[in-house]
Write a protein that holds these residues in place. Structure first.
Motif, short mmCIF file in Angstrom:
data_model
loop_
_atom_site.label_atom_id
_atom_site.label_comp_id
_atom_site.label_asym_id
_atom_site.label_seq_id
_atom_site.Cartn_x
_atom_site.Cartn_y
_atom_site.Cartn_z
N MET A 87 38.73 -41.37 -0.40
CA MET A 87 38.93 -39.96 -0.77
C MET A 87 40.19 -39.77 -1.63
N GLY A 88 41.13 -40.70 -1.53
CA GLY A 88 42.38 -40.55 -2.28
C GLY A 88 42.58 -41.62 -3.34
N MET A 89 41.53 -42.38 -3.61
CA MET A 89 41.64 -43.48 -4.57
C MET A 89 41.88 -42.99 -6.00
N LYS A 90 42.83 -43.64 -6.72
CA LYS A 90 43.08 -43.23 -8.12
C LYS A 90 41.90 -43.53 -9.04
N ALA A 91 41.01 -44.42 -8.63
CA ALA A 91 39.84 -44.77 -9.46
C ALA A 91 38.87 -43.61 -9.62
N VAL A 92 38.99 -42.63 -8.75
CA VAL A 92 38.11 -41.45 -8.88
C VAL A 92 38.97 -40.19 -8.98
N ASP A 93 38.50 -39.28 -9.84
CA ASP A 93 39.16 -37.97 -9.89
C ASP A 93 38.76 -37.14 -8.69
N ARG A 94 37.46 -37.21 -8.39
CA ARG A 94 36.90 -36.49 -7.25
C ARG A 94 35.81 -37.36 -6.63
N ILE A 95 35.68 -37.28 -5.33
CA ILE A 95 34.57 -37.97 -4.65
C ILE A 95 34.17 -37.16 -3.43
N ARG A 96 32.87 -36.97 -3.27
CA ARG A 96 32.38 -36.20 -2.12
C ARG A 96 31.30 -37.00 -1.40
N LEU A 97 31.46 -37.12 -0.10
CA LEU A 97 30.39 -37.71 0.71
C LEU A 97 29.36 -36.62 0.95
N LEU A 98 28.20 -36.79 0.33
CA LEU A 98 27.19 -35.72 0.35
C LEU A 98 26.23 -35.84 1.53
N ASP A 99 25.83 -37.06 1.87
CA ASP A 99 24.75 -37.22 2.84
C ASP A 99 24.79 -38.64 3.41
N CYS A 100 24.27 -38.78 4.61
CA CYS A 100 24.15 -40.11 5.21
C CYS A 100 22.74 -40.27 5.77
N GLU A 101 22.21 -41.49 5.67
CA GLU A 101 20.96 -41.82 6.37
C GLU A 101 21.35 -42.76 7.50
N TRP A 102 21.22 -42.24 8.73
CA TRP A 102 21.73 -42.96 9.90
C TRP A 102 20.67 -43.92 10.43
N PRO A 103 20.98 -45.21 10.47
CA PRO A 103 19.99 -46.17 10.97
C PRO A 103 19.84 -46.06 12.49
N GLU A 104 18.77 -46.60 12.99
CA GLU A 104 18.41 -46.39 14.40
C GLU A 104 19.46 -46.93 15.38
N ALA A 105 19.89 -48.17 15.18
CA ALA A 105 20.80 -48.78 16.17
C ALA A 105 22.13 -48.03 16.23
N LEU A 106 22.67 -47.69 15.07
CA LEU A 106 23.95 -46.96 15.06
C LEU A 106 23.77 -45.58 15.69
N THR A 107 22.66 -44.93 15.37
CA THR A 107 22.37 -43.61 15.95
C THR A 107 22.30 -43.70 17.48
N ALA A 108 21.61 -44.75 17.95
CA ALA A 108 21.41 -44.90 19.39
C ALA A 108 22.72 -45.21 20.13
N SER A 109 23.77 -45.55 19.39
CA SER A 109 25.05 -45.81 20.06
C SER A 109 25.81 -44.51 20.34
N PHE A 110 25.23 -43.39 19.93
CA PHE A 110 25.81 -42.07 20.22
C PHE A 110 24.88 -41.31 21.16
N PRO A 111 25.45 -40.40 21.96
CA PRO A 111 24.61 -39.71 22.95
C PRO A 111 23.75 -38.60 22.35
N GLY A 112 24.22 -37.99 21.25
CA GLY A 112 23.52 -36.80 20.75
C GLY A 112 23.67 -35.66 21.74
N PRO A 113 23.07 -34.50 21.41
CA PRO A 113 23.20 -33.33 22.28
C PRO A 113 22.55 -33.54 23.65
N ARG A 114 23.16 -32.94 24.65
CA ARG A 114 22.56 -33.02 25.99
C ARG A 114 21.39 -32.04 26.11
N PHE A 115 21.50 -30.90 25.44
CA PHE A 115 20.47 -29.87 25.53
C PHE A 115 19.89 -29.52 24.15
#
Ligand code: CAP
Ligand code: MG
Length: 412
Positions: A101-129
């Motif tokens: 986010m602070g690299m001089k190689a870019v003037d601006r950079i925005r993380l727009l979207d992520c596609e979360w793979p199954e195993a990494l997703t499953a390592s989080f609990p997600g909402p209880r309700f």
């Protein structure tokens, strides 16, 4: 032997594996840099590279990310899942939204979207309700649930705050909510507010025959939050409110674990999100912040008003659709629309966002010319009319509180 250089992180023929986390960035390269050079630096610095060519002795685990697509300013990067520690959101964000986010190689950079793979997703609990709270707690059927935050934001004594809550609940509001800058100050201490509000909640439930609940703001250092979560559970609450950006995702994860023990839901307020997402071509999009909130396990989250009301919003509709979409079996999140809302805006809001939402109004209830109770009735009337498909002006002719609210604020 050739070393590891920035160029090694760009491969437009690369096809990401299903197990990889794919991130989409918007990149504005620095003046002396072309897009390919900037994209390879993004992939490198967010995974295992650095500015100097590296000579590595012996075998190491290859944790390099790959910039595999460049389309105008849009760059897609695939990250091997072994780069990440399972279930550690702080570590993941330090990679994909960290130093780049602070690299001089870019003037601006925005993380727009992520596609979360199954195993990494499953390592989080997600909402209880998730959005099931609408039905399981309130039996709300096909109507949005409603919330209100007493105004002025801070300064009301405990008695005054509780009285405002009581008037709102008995007027037809489901949820009383603390404002973000009210926690545990001498003019309105947390414990007193909790206990007295629950007393008023019980009276309001007896009077209306409806379930009422309270989003008390537990936001603080993590240990204090855990004590407050315990207190809410001991006193018979269903929810806590956490300001998720200001307190940080690691704290949210810890609170989520504690709420699991007590069967409590989490209402996520997002003060400071605009510091990440308001500048359109820089930072972290609200879409990604919402994804992170869902993985960490909040049940409801402020996502804006689809451009109605007083605040700038990024694509509330798209974010809400994502929160409702399938994510490897994780529960959904109930979107909360808030910020400058009033009864006259309800039909348009529901038209834009649907009924699986929580409508939160502060000024739009307490600013009613006849006070909080009338304001609460007016908001509930607007919700009931909208869900029944009745024109608001027609409904207002039979409901004086709504008529007064429309007279004051209109329907736009
Ligand atoms: C709304 C609110 C909420 C914002 C948060 C406020 O009050 O209490 O904090 O809505 O924004 O203080 O502004 P009003 P967002 O109903 O009186 O506007 O939902 O976009 O995160
Ligand atoms: Mg507020």
């Amino acid at each position: 032997m050739a070393g590891i250089t920035y160029e090694d992180f760009l491969d437009t023929s690369y096809e990401p594996a299903d197990s990889e986390l794919v991130c989409t960035f918007s990149v504005d390269p620095a003046a002396d840099m072309d897009m390919a050079a900037a994209a390879s630096r993004v992939a490198s610095e967010s995974s295992n590279g650095t500015w100097a060519e590296l000579q590595v002795d012996g075998e190491i685990t290859d944790l390099s990310a790959t910039a595999f697509e460049i389309d105008g300013r849009r760059v897609q990067v695939a990250y091997p899942d072994s780069l990440f520690e399972a279930g550690n959101m702080a570590q993941i964000l330090s990679c994909i939204a960290g130093n780049i986010m602070g690299m001089k190689a870019v003037d601006r950079i925005r993380l727009l979207d992520c596609e979360w793979p199954e195993a990494l997703t499953a390592s989080f609990p997600g909402p209880r309700f998730g959005s099931a709270v609408r039905e399981s707690i309130f039996g709300a059927g096909d109507r949005p649930i409603t919330a209100t935050v007493p105004k002025p934001k801070v300064g009301l004594s405990t008695d005054q705050h509780v009285q405002v809550g009581y008037e709102a609940w008995t007027g037809g509001i489901d949820l009383l909510k603390d404002d973000e800058n009210l926690t545990d100050q001498p003019f309105n201490p947390f414990r007193d507010r909790l206990i007295e509000s629950f007393g008023a909640r019980d009276r309001a439930e007896a009077e209306t025959g409806e379930k009422k609940s309270y989003l008390i703001n537990v936001t603080a250092d993590t240990n204090t939050m855990l004590e407050r979560v315990d207190m809410v559970a001991e006193e018979g609450g269903e929810y806590v409110m956490v300001d998720v950006i200001t307190c940080g995702w690691a704290a949210v994860q810890t609170v989520r674990d504690q709420c699991e023990k007590h069967d409590l839901a989490i209402h996520a307020h997002r003060a400071m999100h605009a510091a990440f997402d308001r500048v359109p071509n820089h930072g972290v999009s609200m879409r990604v912040l919402a994804q992170v909130a869902r993985l960490c396990g909040v049940d409801q989250l402020h996502t804006g008003t689809a451009d109605l009301g007083k605040l700038e919003n990024e694509d509330s509709r798209g974010i809400n659709d994502w929160l409702a979409s399938d994510l490897h079996g994780l529960r959904d999140v109930l979107p909360v629309a808030s910020g400058g809302l009033h009864p006259g805006l309800v039909p348009e809001l529901v038209d834009r966002l649907g009924t699986n939402i929580c409508i939160q109004a502060g000024g739009g209830i307490h600013g009613h010319p006849d006070g909080t109770h009338a304001g609460a009735k007016a908001l509930r009337q607007a919700v009931d009319a909208t869900v029944a498909g009745v024109d608001l002006d027609e409904y207002a002719a039979e409901h004086p509180e709504l008529e007064t609210a429309i007279g004051k604020w209109g329907t736009e």
